[in-house]
Enzyme design. Sequence first.
Site, short mmCIF file in Angstrom:
data_model
loop_
_atom_site.label_atom_id
_atom_site.label_comp_id
_atom_site.label_asym_id
_atom_site.label_seq_id
_atom_site.Cartn_x
_atom_site.Cartn_y
_atom_site.Cartn_z
N ASP A 169 0.83 -1.20 0.00
CA ASP A 169 0.00 0.00 0.00
C ASP A 169 0.88 1.26 0.00
O ASP A 169 2.10 1.17 0.19
CB ASP A 169 -0.93 -0.04 1.23
N ASP A 230 -10.64 2.90 -3.46
CA ASP A 230 -11.07 1.61 -2.92
C ASP A 230 -12.50 1.27 -3.33
O ASP A 230 -13.39 2.13 -3.32
CB ASP A 230 -11.05 1.65 -1.38
C1 GLA Z 1 -6.05 1.29 1.42
C2 GLA Z 1 -6.15 0.29 0.27
C3 GLA Z 1 -7.23 -0.73 0.59
C4 GLA Z 1 -6.91 -1.44 1.89
C5 GLA Z 1 -6.76 -0.40 3.01
C6 GLA Z 1 -6.26 -1.05 4.29
O1 GLA Z 1 -7.20 2.08 1.52
O2 GLA Z 1 -6.40 0.94 -0.94
O3 GLA Z 1 -7.33 -1.67 -0.46
O4 GLA Z 1 -5.74 -2.19 1.74
O5 GLA Z 1 -5.84 0.61 2.64
O6 GLA Z 1 -6.04 -0.12 5.30
#
Ligand code: GLA
Length: 422
Positions: A169, A230
């Site tokens: 990430d 997301d």
């Molecule tokens: C980010 C990523 C998600 C997930 C969250 C976890 O938002 O884009 O896919 O992994 O972090 O905290």
Amino acid sequence: MKFCSSQRLGSVLALFFFALVFWDVLGVRALDNGLARTPTMGWLHWERFMCNLDCQEEPDSCISEQLFMQMAELMVSDGWKDAGYEYVCIDDCWMAPQRDSKGRLQADPQRFPGGIRRLANYVHSKGLKLGIYADVGNKTCAGFPGSFGYYDIDAKTFADWGVDLLKFDGCHCDSINLLAKGYKHMSLALNKTGRSIVYSCEWPLYMWPLHQPNYKKIRQYCNHWRNFADIYDSWESIKLILDWTASNQDRIVNIAGPGGWNDPDMLVIGNFGLSWDQQVTQMALWAIMAAPLFMSNDLRQINPQAKALLQNKDVIAVNQDPLGKQGYRLRKEKDIEVWERPLSNLAWAVALRNLKEIGGPLSYTTSLVSLGKGVACNPGCFITQLLPMKKDYGFYGWTSSFKTQINPTGTVLLKLEAISVN
Ligand code: GLA
């Protein structure tokens, strides 16, 4: 957001970049780890289970080794593995709040009493692979220890544990320079371990607000990469992802191929937010987009219809097509979008998406010459509908039209197989 603290590059890092420049000169195009020749398939905890740490109150849905062991078991017993889903993936919130005395990440001892190595052994004993999550910056998005300054140690730790995939990430690292360096460094560090570890990046997603990503470069380091926000368990979210993908297709479609894929995020089929037709749309379009297929749902309680959709062999075959070309939106009309994807053996997948959110099924007629660069049905083709249910339409000549009905927010997915002239 916090900036990663600036550090001077050590001599090891300098060597890595020298190696990179060398690769550039030689024109190496894809991450050279031999992995993800077709889009990765598996299960990932984030969308459905998020950062649930409360194993007292919610033992069945907190992020614990039990959750992943149960999913691994079901992936084998309920046909997921046979359908191609292979990676059981941990997302954020698995870590203890501190590194150990040697600077290594460690799993939360209450929620993962056996540690990640034992979990990996268990997952491997089922013939599956284990994925894990870390972050390029100082902290993960949920506030657990980040990998900044620890890339080599973390890569080695993951390899020692027997991890097979890393989702990396990009939170808490808002210098674009450090972000790029970090993603590259971790890629090389993973390669250096000698273990085959799929490298799943979010590099372009964190770059977009500041700078247009260099996808050619990203492909040299990552097996797949998230571009957009997301996913949520909602139709709104699916629509945003599809719109973003279509609007940016000239930048991202041609860069995808064996070894490196655009990642529009998890499949949320089998959860709460999508109607049946919307679930069909997600499955059909994720197949057209050659997307990694990471389900985020509860395999312990999934309804048979969603399960059949996720395990649909014909649709998975489109997603996994060995030609490895991502599809694109061919045209957008008032109420309809037409997407298409070239497949091996001169076949094409075509998705007809009804944009209307009112009324009943929409009748739609398309000329076949307009599909598949004019050659999909030249001089003729067999048409099979794959979704919403399988239906054989038989032979169509080049100059004919194809008519179907599409439910509101739904999609009809077709496969066109050209007849050969001899
Ligand atoms: C980010 C990523 C998600 C997930 C969250 C976890 O938002 O884009 O896919 O992994 O972090 O905290």
